[in-house]
Design a protein around this motif. Sequence first.
Motif, PDB file in Angstrom:
ATOM      1  N   LEU A   1       0.822  -1.211   0.000  1.00  0.00           N
ATOM      2  CA  LEU A   1       0.000   0.000   0.000  1.00  0.00           C
ATOM      3  C   LEU A   1       0.858   1.264   0.000  1.00  0.00           C
ATOM      4  O   LEU A   1       0.486   2.271  -0.593  1.00  0.00           O
TER       5      LEU A   1
ATOM      6  N   TYR B   1      -5.998   8.702  -2.543  1.00  0.00           N
ATOM      7  CA  TYR B   1      -7.063   7.750  -2.220  1.00  0.00           C
ATOM      8  C   TYR B   1      -8.220   7.799  -3.220  1.00  0.00           C
ATOM      9  O   TYR B   1      -8.667   6.767  -3.721  1.00  0.00           O
TER      10      TYR B   1
ATOM     11  N   LEU C   1      -7.501   6.277  -6.508  1.00  0.00           N
ATOM     12  CA  LEU C   1      -7.387   4.825  -6.347  1.00  0.00           C
ATOM     13  C   LEU C   1      -8.759   4.183  -6.315  1.00  0.00           C
ATOM     14  O   LEU C   1      -8.999   3.166  -6.999  1.00  0.00           O
ATOM     15  N   TRP C   2      -9.690   4.762  -5.548  1.00  0.00           N
ATOM     16  CA  TRP C   2     -11.044   4.188  -5.498  1.00  0.00           C
ATOM     17  C   TRP C   2     -11.703   4.236  -6.878  1.00  0.00           C
ATOM     18  O   TRP C   2     -12.400   3.298  -7.274  1.00  0.00           O
TER      19      TRP C   2
ATOM     20  N   VAL D   1     -10.204   1.439  -9.064  1.00  0.00           N
ATOM     21  CA  VAL D   1     -10.760   0.135  -8.675  1.00  0.00           C
ATOM     22  C   VAL D   1     -12.176  -0.006  -9.217  1.00  0.00           C
ATOM     23  O   VAL D   1     -12.549  -1.047  -9.787  1.00  0.00           O
ATOM     24  N   TYR D   2     -12.966   1.046  -9.067  1.00  0.00           N
ATOM     25  CA  TYR D   2     -14.351   1.018  -9.542  1.00  0.00           C
ATOM     26  C   TYR D   2     -14.419   0.828 -11.052  1.00  0.00           C
ATOM     27  O   TYR D   2     -15.139  -0.044 -11.550  1.00  0.00           O
TER      28      TYR D   2
ATOM     29  N   THR E   1     -13.397  -2.775 -12.198  1.00  0.00           N
ATOM     30  CA  THR E   1     -14.376  -3.833 -11.929  1.00  0.00           C
ATOM     31  C   THR E   1     -15.652  -3.647 -12.751  1.00  0.00           C
ATOM     32  O   THR E   1     -16.298  -4.621 -13.138  1.00  0.00           O
TER      33      THR E   1
ATOM     34  N   ILE F   1      -8.297   0.218   4.618  1.00  0.00           N
ATOM     35  CA  ILE F   1      -8.036   0.414   3.185  1.00  0.00           C
ATOM     36  C   ILE F   1      -8.391  -0.843   2.404  1.00  0.00           C
ATOM     37  O   ILE F   1      -9.050  -0.780   1.357  1.00  0.00           O
ATOM     38  N   ILE F   2      -7.986  -1.991   2.891  1.00  0.00           N
ATOM     39  CA  ILE F   2      -8.287  -3.257   2.208  1.00  0.00           C
ATOM     40  C   ILE F   2      -9.791  -3.510   2.208  1.00  0.00           C
ATOM     41  O   ILE F   2     -10.360  -3.963   1.203  1.00  0.00           O
TER      42      ILE F   2
ATOM     43  N   PHE G   1     -11.349  -1.238  -0.312  1.00  0.00           N
ATOM     44  CA  PHE G   1     -10.968  -1.747  -1.634  1.00  0.00           C
ATOM     45  C   PHE G   1     -11.905  -2.876  -2.065  1.00  0.00           C
ATOM     46  O   PHE G   1     -12.399  -2.890  -3.203  1.00  0.00           O
TER      47      PHE G   1
ATOM     48  N   SER H   1     -14.778  -2.727  -5.058  1.00  0.00           N
ATOM     49  CA  SER H   1     -14.698  -3.737  -6.121  1.00  0.00           C
ATOM     50  C   SER H   1     -16.063  -4.381  -6.339  1.00  0.00           C
ATOM     51  O   SER H   1     -16.516  -4.555  -7.483  1.00  0.00           O
TER      52      SER H   1
END
Length: 449
Positions: A287, A297, A300-301, A304-305, A308, A360-361, A364, A368
């Motif tokens: 991380l 942050y 990053l979100w 990830v979005y 997916t 954070i995990i 995440f 997802s």
Amino acid sequence: MFDPVLIDHITGWKKKLLKLGVSFFLFGLINNVLYVIILSAALDLVPPSTPKGIIAFCNIFPALLAKLGWPYFLKGKIRYTRRIMGCAVLSFIGMLVVALYESLFARLLGISIASFSSGLGELTFLQLSTTYNLSMGGHSVGYFASGTGAAGLVGALLWWEVRGLGVRLGVGVSAVLPFVLPLTWFFLLPRPAAFMDSPPPGSYAPLPEEDPETPAVEVAEGDTLLGQPPKVPVFLTAGDKWRLVKPMIFKYMLPLFLVYTFEYTINQGVAPTLLYPVPTPERGGLLSKIIHSIRDYYPLWQLVYQSTVFISRSSISLGIPPLPEKLLSLPAVAQFLILVTLMYESAVGIFSEDHPASSIIFVFLLISIEGICGGLAYVNVFYRINQERPDPSTVIDMERSRQELEFKIGSLGFSDSSGILLAALLAVPTEVQLCRAQVARMKMLCKGL
């Protein structure tokens, strides 16, 4: 011994399938990529004092008007060539206005024009998928959804690469992308008549929609793809459209509306507040190599979005079976639970402040799942409505049947756009209240942005 005729037939069929899939993938990718570029460039397009929400509004409200206006208020058959050319030209003009003029009004006008074109384009390509037979229609929707999912990643990456050129040149370069649409339409897309012959042995053979002995008809400008216009003009009345819409309200429209409302409330109102101390190499491990500041942050979100969403929107094109019809509301239920959980995590915190890596995990994983649910809702709803075809043996008026299919899939488009628009209204007070809740428990990270 292999039959060379059969081998040629199989090879030709595979080529047509590939061209159909690539065409609809490009339609989805190019039609939606400008929307993503504009959102990615929001900080560079308007003065710092301008609320960025106005960009989001101008990027979605005109698209909503297009999705509401064209299916519900216009009558008669769809002229696909005119529509696709019109969408390309409008998108080009909109992006050119953004690139050439620096005033806030001009840029918002350009964004609105491009948004209107994108909304009209999306419903046009979904309607176009219904002009193919049952299996090819599903194939088309699957690849179109995959292209729209890829647009999120491609658009963000493209702007990252061209933003160094400045707004004028960067957006100006992007303005040529819409012309991929008519090029694909004229030179790559196989017409429905190309799939009227028998598929290779072992393939699914849909029921023919027309008499197989009827020769293929050349499509003239203004004709529908599957044949010439009837002698007597056919169009759906307001009563016809309401009759078609009623069964879809709870079955398709409400699930799609709720999924997008919850999804974009998370993305625009909750995700900006999901902030944690920057992980150190000693305690953060991997991380710490990804997150270097508090500002990392939110991107990053979003990454990830978008990743997916792309995977889940590609599910049908990858051969994964569609969701059963009874489970179409499941993504909306899951999105609501994710929204509530992430709001609680932001306001109160589920894990100890001493172990940010756990939080954070956890976030995440939830984001997802959010992306997967959003993508599955989109591709499965449009796939299911595409597959709702009447029995060809019961169809009396082919032109009316075509218009009903085109209207049904086109009428769904405003469900997701209205959900996004409502989320944009909910996101601002949601973000403000969550930040206040964090400050009340002495977590001041949201104030440092």
